[in-house]
Write a protein that holds these residues in place. Sequence first.
Motif, short mmCIF file in Angstrom:
data_model
loop_
_atom_site.label_atom_id
_atom_site.label_comp_id
_atom_site.label_asym_id
_atom_site.label_seq_id
_atom_site.Cartn_x
_atom_site.Cartn_y
_atom_site.Cartn_z
N ALA A 116 0.84 -1.19 0.00
CA ALA A 116 0.00 0.00 0.00
C ALA A 116 0.88 1.25 0.00
CB ALA A 116 -0.92 0.01 1.22
N CYS A 162 -4.11 6.42 1.95
CA CYS A 162 -3.65 5.41 1.00
C CYS A 162 -4.08 5.79 -0.42
CB CYS A 162 -4.24 4.05 1.37
SG CYS A 162 -3.71 2.71 0.28
N VAL A 197 -3.28 0.33 -3.62
CA VAL A 197 -3.16 -0.97 -2.96
C VAL A 197 -2.93 -2.04 -4.01
CG1 VAL A 197 -4.31 -2.73 -1.56
CG2 VAL A 197 -4.65 -0.30 -1.03
#
Length: 299
Positions: free
Chosen positions: A27, A241, A244
């Motif tokens: 991530a 984030c 991913v």
Amino acid sequence: MYKVIFTLVLAVASFMGLQAQEFQGMAVYESRTSTSDFKSRMEGNKNMTPDMQKRIEESMKKMFEKTFILNFNKTASIYKEEEKLEASTQGGGGFRMMSSFAGGGGTYYKNVKDKQYSNDKEFMGKEFLVKDSLTSLAWKMEAETRIIGGYTCYKATAIKKPSATDFRNMRPRKEDGDKKEGAKPADDKKTNFLDAVEVPKEIVITAWYTPEIPVSQGPEGYWGLPGLILEVNDGRTTILCSKVVLNPKDKVEIKAVTKGKVVSQKEYDEAVMKKMEEFREMNQGRGGREGGMQIRFGN
């Protein structure tokens, strides 16, 4: 309540589905810390030229805007700042020192099964290996949801005692004394940086986690939720984030670092604070002209 129960059921089911494979994920996180409170102080300073303000803002931007990579499996993870091919942060010694404590520094390894972490850090030319127990936050599970990167995330909040050696936690100190009637003005508002800031006693942490990735991991030292933490905010710093990748083709070895003098978090913090106090006293003796830690607040 039903959403929270469904979240836990989904997490268990997803976790069981991953048991049959050697699961690993990656991530990417973007860390941004607001400096608006410091900027407003600088804008009200008649002694600071626009060029000086611009240089300081650029230095703070490099310190507080960073990209990190988290590689994780079911029990452990390593979190490290993305390497960039650019010159190191410019500015005085104070800014260079502060930059190393703005959320970066070495490889942060945490094992949620053993509830232990280690982090190799360099300070004043010395290498340390901080090893200690993970901090367990008392997360309050919320029913509120949002979508981050295509994943359904649930909200959780907690109260945390901020670290005094993480400069992202510092706020401009309130100058109540200057407002009192008859109070004598400070020496043209000249002050050492460490005397002009303070760290709050506690901060509220807001996290967004997804049970669709059923690992109790997250950026930095955050963990303990039934799903990967995709965003965390402490009021000033937001770690979000942006990407991913599950089961990437190129696997990364996730193991603890071993380089540096082994110390506990308390021992490391005490060593840093002692050195910072020495730096502050030295800087005061020089009038702040050489240490690079003096700033001017106010008019």
